[in-house]
Design a protein around this motif. Structure first.
Motif, PDB file in Angstrom:
ATOM      1  N   ASN A  33       3.981 -29.469 -26.372  1.00  0.00           N
ATOM      2  CA  ASN A  33       3.870 -29.333 -27.812  1.00  0.00           C
ATOM      3  C   ASN A  33       4.874 -30.288 -28.445  1.00  0.00           C
ATOM      4  N   TYR A  34       4.366 -31.381 -29.015  1.00  0.00           N
ATOM      5  CA  TYR A  34       5.243 -32.438 -29.510  1.00  0.00           C
ATOM      6  C   TYR A  34       5.636 -32.258 -30.975  1.00  0.00           C
ATOM      7  N   LYS A  35       5.071 -31.257 -31.642  1.00  0.00           N
ATOM      8  CA  LYS A  35       5.269 -31.128 -33.079  1.00  0.00           C
ATOM      9  C   LYS A  35       6.329 -30.108 -33.469  1.00  0.00           C
ATOM     10  N   THR A  36       6.411 -29.013 -32.727  1.00  0.00           N
ATOM     11  CA  THR A  36       7.355 -27.963 -33.105  1.00  0.00           C
ATOM     12  C   THR A  36       7.695 -27.109 -31.896  1.00  0.00           C
ATOM     13  N   SER A  37       8.868 -26.510 -31.930  1.00  0.00           N
ATOM     14  CA  SER A  37       9.238 -25.563 -30.885  1.00  0.00           C
ATOM     15  C   SER A  37       9.127 -24.132 -31.384  1.00  0.00           C
ATOM     16  N   SER A  38       8.618 -23.963 -32.609  1.00  0.00           N
ATOM     17  CA  SER A  38       8.498 -22.632 -33.188  1.00  0.00           C
ATOM     18  C   SER A  38       7.386 -21.837 -32.515  1.00  0.00           C
ATOM     19  N   TYR A  39       7.519 -20.528 -32.568  1.00  0.00           N
ATOM     20  CA  TYR A  39       6.492 -19.638 -32.039  1.00  0.00           C
ATOM     21  C   TYR A  39       5.392 -19.430 -33.075  1.00  0.00           C
ATOM     22  N   ILE A  40       4.198 -19.124 -32.583  1.00  0.00           N
ATOM     23  CA  ILE A  40       3.100 -18.687 -33.439  1.00  0.00           C
ATOM     24  C   ILE A  40       3.234 -17.174 -33.589  1.00  0.00           C
ATOM     25  N   ARG A  41       3.384 -16.709 -34.816  1.00  0.00           N
ATOM     26  CA  ARG A  41       3.569 -15.276 -35.066  1.00  0.00           C
ATOM     27  C   ARG A  41       2.601 -14.838 -36.157  1.00  0.00           C
ATOM     28  N   GLU A  42       1.408 -14.438 -35.759  1.00  0.00           N
ATOM     29  CA  GLU A  42       0.395 -14.041 -36.719  1.00  0.00           C
ATOM     30  C   GLU A  42       0.441 -12.549 -37.024  1.00  0.00           C
ATOM     31  N   TYR A  43       0.980 -11.766 -36.110  1.00  0.00           N
ATOM     32  CA  TYR A  43       1.123 -10.317 -36.305  1.00  0.00           C
ATOM     33  C   TYR A  43       2.589  -9.931 -36.127  1.00  0.00           C
ATOM     34  N   GLU A  44       2.946  -8.785 -36.709  1.00  0.00           N
ATOM     35  CA  GLU A  44       4.288  -8.263 -36.483  1.00  0.00           C
ATOM     36  C   GLU A  44       4.217  -6.777 -36.183  1.00  0.00           C
ATOM     37  N   LEU A  45       5.176  -6.335 -35.407  1.00  0.00           N
ATOM     38  CA  LEU A  45       5.284  -4.925 -35.067  1.00  0.00           C
ATOM     39  C   LEU A  45       5.911  -4.178 -36.244  1.00  0.00           C
ATOM     40  N   LEU A  46       5.246  -3.133 -36.711  1.00  0.00           N
ATOM     41  CA  LEU A  46       5.755  -2.336 -37.813  1.00  0.00           C
ATOM     42  C   LEU A  46       6.482  -1.085 -37.340  1.00  0.00           C
ATOM     43  N   GLY A  47       6.031  -0.534 -36.205  1.00  0.00           N
ATOM     44  CA  GLY A  47       6.672   0.664 -35.701  1.00  0.00           C
ATOM     45  C   GLY A  47       6.086   1.100 -34.376  1.00  0.00           C
ATOM     46  N   ILE A  48       6.754   2.062 -33.743  1.00  0.00           N
ATOM     47  CA  ILE A  48       6.328   2.587 -32.449  1.00  0.00           C
ATOM     48  C   ILE A  48       6.149   4.097 -32.578  1.00  0.00           C
ATOM     49  N   VAL A  49       5.009   4.582 -32.133  1.00  0.00           N
ATOM     50  CA  VAL A  49       4.691   6.007 -32.244  1.00  0.00           C
ATOM     51  C   VAL A  49       5.615   6.827 -31.350  1.00  0.00           C
ATOM     52  N   SER A  50       6.193   7.890 -31.940  1.00  0.00           N
ATOM     53  CA  SER A  50       7.061   8.779 -31.165  1.00  0.00           C
ATOM     54  C   SER A  50       6.438  10.159 -30.968  1.00  0.00           C
ATOM     55  N   GLY A  51       5.320  10.442 -31.663  1.00  0.00           N
ATOM     56  CA  GLY A  51       4.666  11.731 -31.488  1.00  0.00           C
ATOM     57  C   GLY A  51       3.520  11.909 -32.461  1.00  0.00           C
ATOM     58  N   TYR A  52       2.678  12.904 -32.188  1.00  0.00           N
ATOM     59  CA  TYR A  52       1.537  13.198 -33.066  1.00  0.00           C
ATOM     60  C   TYR A  52       1.389  14.703 -33.217  1.00  0.00           C
ATOM     61  N   ASP A  53       1.240  15.163 -34.454  1.00  0.00           N
ATOM     62  CA  ASP A  53       1.041  16.582 -34.760  1.00  0.00           C
ATOM     63  C   ASP A  53      -0.432  16.791 -35.086  1.00  0.00           C
ATOM     64  N   PRO A  54      -1.223  17.379 -34.152  1.00  0.00           N
ATOM     65  CA  PRO A  54      -2.659  17.546 -34.400  1.00  0.00           C
ATOM     66  C   PRO A  54      -2.968  18.541 -35.508  1.00  0.00           C
ATOM     67  N   ASN A  55      -2.090  19.498 -35.748  1.00  0.00           N
ATOM     68  CA  ASN A  55      -2.327  20.480 -36.800  1.00  0.00           C
ATOM     69  C   ASN A  55      -2.208  19.856 -38.188  1.00  0.00           C
ATOM     70  N   LYS A  56      -1.189  19.049 -38.379  1.00  0.00           N
ATOM     71  CA  LYS A  56      -0.988  18.380 -39.663  1.00  0.00           C
ATOM     72  C   LYS A  56      -1.687  17.027 -39.724  1.00  0.00           C
ATOM     73  N   ARG A  57      -2.225  16.589 -38.589  1.00  0.00           N
ATOM     74  CA  ARG A  57      -2.862  15.264 -38.479  1.00  0.00           C
ATOM     75  C   ARG A  57      -1.888  14.169 -38.957  1.00  0.00           C
ATOM     76  N   MET A  58      -0.685  14.242 -38.423  1.00  0.00           N
ATOM     77  CA  MET A  58       0.349  13.290 -38.804  1.00  0.00           C
ATOM     78  C   MET A  58       0.925  12.628 -37.559  1.00  0.00           C
ATOM     79  N   VAL A  59       1.067  11.324 -37.622  1.00  0.00           N
ATOM     80  CA  VAL A  59       1.694  10.583 -36.536  1.00  0.00           C
ATOM     81  C   VAL A  59       3.100  10.180 -36.966  1.00  0.00           C
ATOM     82  N   SER A  60       4.064  10.378 -36.091  1.00  0.00           N
ATOM     83  CA  SER A  60       5.442   9.967 -36.362  1.00  0.00           C
ATOM     84  C   SER A  60       5.661   8.564 -35.826  1.00  0.00           C
ATOM     85  N   VAL A  61       6.218   7.701 -36.667  1.00  0.00           N
ATOM     86  CA  VAL A  61       6.399   6.290 -36.315  1.00  0.00           C
ATOM     87  C   VAL A  61       7.862   5.902 -36.523  1.00  0.00           C
TER      88      VAL A  61
END
Length: 410
Positions: free
Chosen positions: A315-343
């Motif tokens: 790659n002769y033009k740039t050493s930068s990475y291609i970053r089209e998406y970003e991580l917003l969060g990681i799931v730590s649990g899910y409550d099926p009764n409240k239908r809520m995911v913890s992030v």
């Protein structure tokens, strides 16, 4: 019948080890606090390694410890103590590159399985056979190998000698990673794990009697990244890899993020499994490559697998990475009764954001955030506190360690 190859993933920390295995890795390779070629990784204490080994073994997976620096006298003297401190963790093999450390390991821990690192420049069948005769279980081939060369090595070495090769990740400009450039430019030794990556820098050519006159190195560019390799990606040729005789497919990236690790491991896991579900009718699914384009990466190349690379692999033009998406969060649990995911928040997101959840198994889930709250139950319009918990209402149950992502804002 073709044996199903091992999918081997990097693990720069205990959490990354768990992510890699959760997303489908058959084995992981890790570094201790010394003797690893990735000092930028968090690496493992003996206690962390023992916990990681337990986690892996409970799930039928393996852990390999890297000690593949190019050692000096002092390193050899310290290696005996290192091996004693870590041997009780119960890891499955040690990865070495040096003949002296190999001999010392055979003397101190004759029962320990040894894999020969790519740093040992294994590019021919006689070298592989020699390591086997000395007691090595596996040889990790140099990145500079074509399919034809791999096939010849496989045909001319004992069948119980395992062969491993990198199939995805960053490429090094130097032969099998043996580099003096970093040491010369920054006094950081690549061969001891402290590479500063000067191969990614921008360079000009200047004649000594004409200071300040920068001449083009490539075509008419005013400077170019002449050493800057594209990233290796062999997902589109997974069938050829499986038929190549390799026993283990290795992913690079012990200093990469949890999101990178989850995405890449999952894509290769699905591709390998898909082939073995129907070898004769196997067809490549473009969704696997699409996934690999959603992680931070450079343009992709097939490296040396189809022959000696030409100029297109740089790659002769740039050493930068291609970053089209970003991580917003990681799931730590899910409550099926409240239908809520913890992030667990990593980057900010908003009510109304359209996101995707990458899951350890199955297709990713698209979702528009209609309602979210903090841990105390107060409604949120924006989640912008890294490491804190946001709860999002969603009907789809989501597993722990699912990754919430979205396209990057321009």
């Amino acid at each position: 019948m073709i044996k199903k190859p091992e999918l081997l993933a990097p693990a720069g920390s205990l959490n990354k080890l768990k992510i890699a295995i959760t997303y489908g890795a058959d084995a992981v390779y890790v570094g201790g606090e010394e003797f690893s070629l990735r000092v930028a990784a968090e690496n493992f204490s003996p206690e962390e390694l023992a916990e990681g080994v337990r986690f892996a073994h409970d799930r039928g997976k393996k852990v390999y410890l890297t000690a593949n620096i190019i050692p000096h006298n002092a390193d050899i003297e310290e290696y005996e103590e290192f091996l004693k401190r870590y041997s009780t963790a119960g890891f499955d093999a040690v990865i070495l590159s040096d003949l002296g450390m190999f001999q010392l390991t055979r003397e101190l821990a004759p029962e320990l399985e040894i894999h020969i690192s790519t740093q040992a420049n294994n590019v021919n069948f006689k070298s592989a056979e020699s390591w086997y005769k000395m007691g090595a279980k596996r040889v990790i081939l140099a990145r500079e190998m074509s399919f034809d060369e791999i096939a010849e090595i496989r045909s001319k070495t004992p069948q119980d000698l395992e062969l491993e090769a990198f199939v995805h990740g960053a490429m090094c400009i130097s032969y099998s990673g043996r580099c003096l450039l970093s040491n010369y430019m920054t006094n950081r030794d690549s061969n001891l794990g402290a590479c500063s990556h000067p191969c990614r820098w921008k360079y000009y050519l200047m004649e000594e009697t004409r200071p300040g006159e920068y001449m083009p190195v490539f075509e008419n560019e005013r400077g170019t990244f002449i050493y800057n390799s594209k990233d290796l990606c062999m997902i589109e040729h997974i069938d050829k890899l499986i038929k190549s005789g390799l026993d283990s497919f290795k992913i690079e990236g012990r200093v990469k993020t949890e999101y990178y690790l989850a995405t890449v491991v999952k894509a290769y896991r699905e591709a390998i499994d898909s082939y073995f579900e129907n070898p004769d009718g196997f067809k490549f699914d473009s969704k696997w490559l699409d996934e690999l384009k959603k992680v931070s990466h450079r343009d992709y190349t097939t490296g040396f697998f189809f022959g000696k690379p030409g100029g297109d692999e740089q790659n002769y033009k740039t050493s930068s990475y291609i970053r089209e998406y970003e991580l917003l969060g990681i799931v730590s649990g899910y409550d099926p009764n409240k239908r809520m995911v913890s992030v667990v928040q990593k980057n900010r997101f908003f009510k109304g954001s359209e996101v995707e959840f990458l899951r350890p198994e199955g297709d990713f889930v698209k979702h528009k955030i209609e309602y979210m709250e903090d841990e105390s139950g107060c409604e949120l319009e924006i989640a912008n506190k890294p490491q804190s918990i946001a709860r999002i209402r969603i009907d789809t149950p989501l597993e722990e360690n699912a990754m919430m992502r979205a396209p990057r804002e321009n």
